[in-house]
Design a protein around this motif. Structure first.
Motif, PDB file in Angstrom:
ATOM      1  N   CYS A   9       0.360   3.046   3.796  1.00 24.42           N
ATOM      2  CA  CYS A   9       0.788   2.451   5.073  1.00 24.42           C
ATOM      3  C   CYS A   9       1.869   1.387   4.879  1.00 24.42           C
ATOM      4  N   CYS A  21       0.860  -1.179   0.000  1.00 20.83           N
ATOM      5  CA  CYS A  21       0.000   0.000   0.000  1.00 20.83           C
ATOM      6  C   CYS A  21       0.899   1.231   0.000  1.00 20.83           C
ATOM      7  N   CYS A  70      -5.324   0.507   6.246  1.00 20.71           N
ATOM      8  CA  CYS A  70      -5.375   1.897   6.692  1.00 20.71           C
ATOM      9  C   CYS A  70      -6.579   2.650   6.123  1.00 20.71           C
ATOM     10  N   CYS A  78      -7.534   0.685   0.993  1.00 20.10           N
ATOM     11  CA  CYS A  78      -6.595  -0.263   1.578  1.00 20.10           C
ATOM     12  C   CYS A  78      -7.293  -0.963   2.737  1.00 20.10           C
TER      13      CYS A  78
HETATM   14 ZN   LIG Z   1      -2.715   1.060   3.531  1.00 20.16          ZN
END
Ligand SMILES: [Zn+2]
Length: 244
Positions: A35, A32, A60, A57
């Motif tokens: 994060c 991602c 996060c 995501c």
């Molecule tokens: Zn993420």
């Protein structure tokens, strides 16, 4: 063929984003961008992962760019069109190479305003091999195509000072190997048409400003795909309409 295309599209997206930054695209895993949580197998299914996670995501909740599923969708669509038009043939193999180059160039040029030399060298070599196995008539039409692409954009760069770059010149030269002389000229003509229409539309809707750089690579590769698939039909239509 559509599904194969979406899987390849997801890979081309990674190549287009990583190659210009020299990040290896075969070994390091996707994560991602927000994060940095590594993606798992179930995050890597083209189109579906994005739809199931509703574009966020799973860790996060940061939203994921819509360009990922868009690139997968477009690649799937292009592979399907090429397959329906050409069937499983040598021409389809050539179309697959061309679509691959087209998608990677588009991702890279939109994100970084550049077309990596490494990518063009790889595909130039691939096109040479392809045209050695399946030559144009006459075979040296590949050389004329490459020269035409290179020289014409070189002259445009000299005259216009901006608008087109060295990347565009090398790109059209590379495509010329596959396309040959006539279709390379047609590609440049269609690319100018597409580029002009798209940039004027974006200007009109104030998506881009008058001073904003606008990448020309995506117009070139889209024009090349159209020329490869429908070029001689278009030329025949043109002659029949204007030279009867
Ligand atoms: Zn993420």
């Amino acid at each position: 063929m559509f599904i194969t295309g979406t899987i390849l599209g997801s890979f081309f997206n990674v190549v287009g984003l990583r190659l210009p930054k020299n990040i290896p695209f075969t070994t390091s895993r996707s994560a991602c961008p927000h994060c940095s949580t590594p993606l798992q197998a179930r995050d890597l299914i083209p189109l579906f992962s994005y739809l199931i996670a509703k574009g966020k995501c799973r860790h996060c909740q940061h939203s994921i760019s819509v360009t990922y599923p868009l690139v997968e969708l477009i690649t799937g669509f292009l592979f399907l069109v090429a397959y329906l038009y050409l069937g499983l043939s040598w021409e389809f193999a050539g179309a697959s190479l061309l679509i691959s180059l087209a998608v990677i160039v588009t991702v890279s040029d939109f994100h970084y305003m550049l077309i990596p030399n490494k990518l063009l060298l790889f595909f130039a070599a691939t096109f040479v091999i392809y045209r050695t196995i399946s030559p144009l008539q006459p075979w040296y039409d590949s050389i004329f195509g490459a020269l035409a692409g290179f020289v014409i954009i070189f002259l445009i760069i000299l005259v216009s000072r901006g608008g087109m770059g060295a990347g565009d010149m090398k790109l059209l030269g590379t495509l010329g190997i596959l396309l040959g002389f006539k279709l390379t000229l047609l590609t440049l003509f269609l690319a100018t048409l597409i580029g002009t229409v798209v940039s004027l539309t974006l200007l009109a809707f104030k998506v881009i400003g008058r001073k904003d750089p606008f990448p020309f690579g995506p117009s070139i590769v889209l024009a090349a795909v159209i020329s490869y698939l429908y070029g001689f039909d278009l030329l025949r239509f043109y002659y029949d309409t204007f030279f009867l």
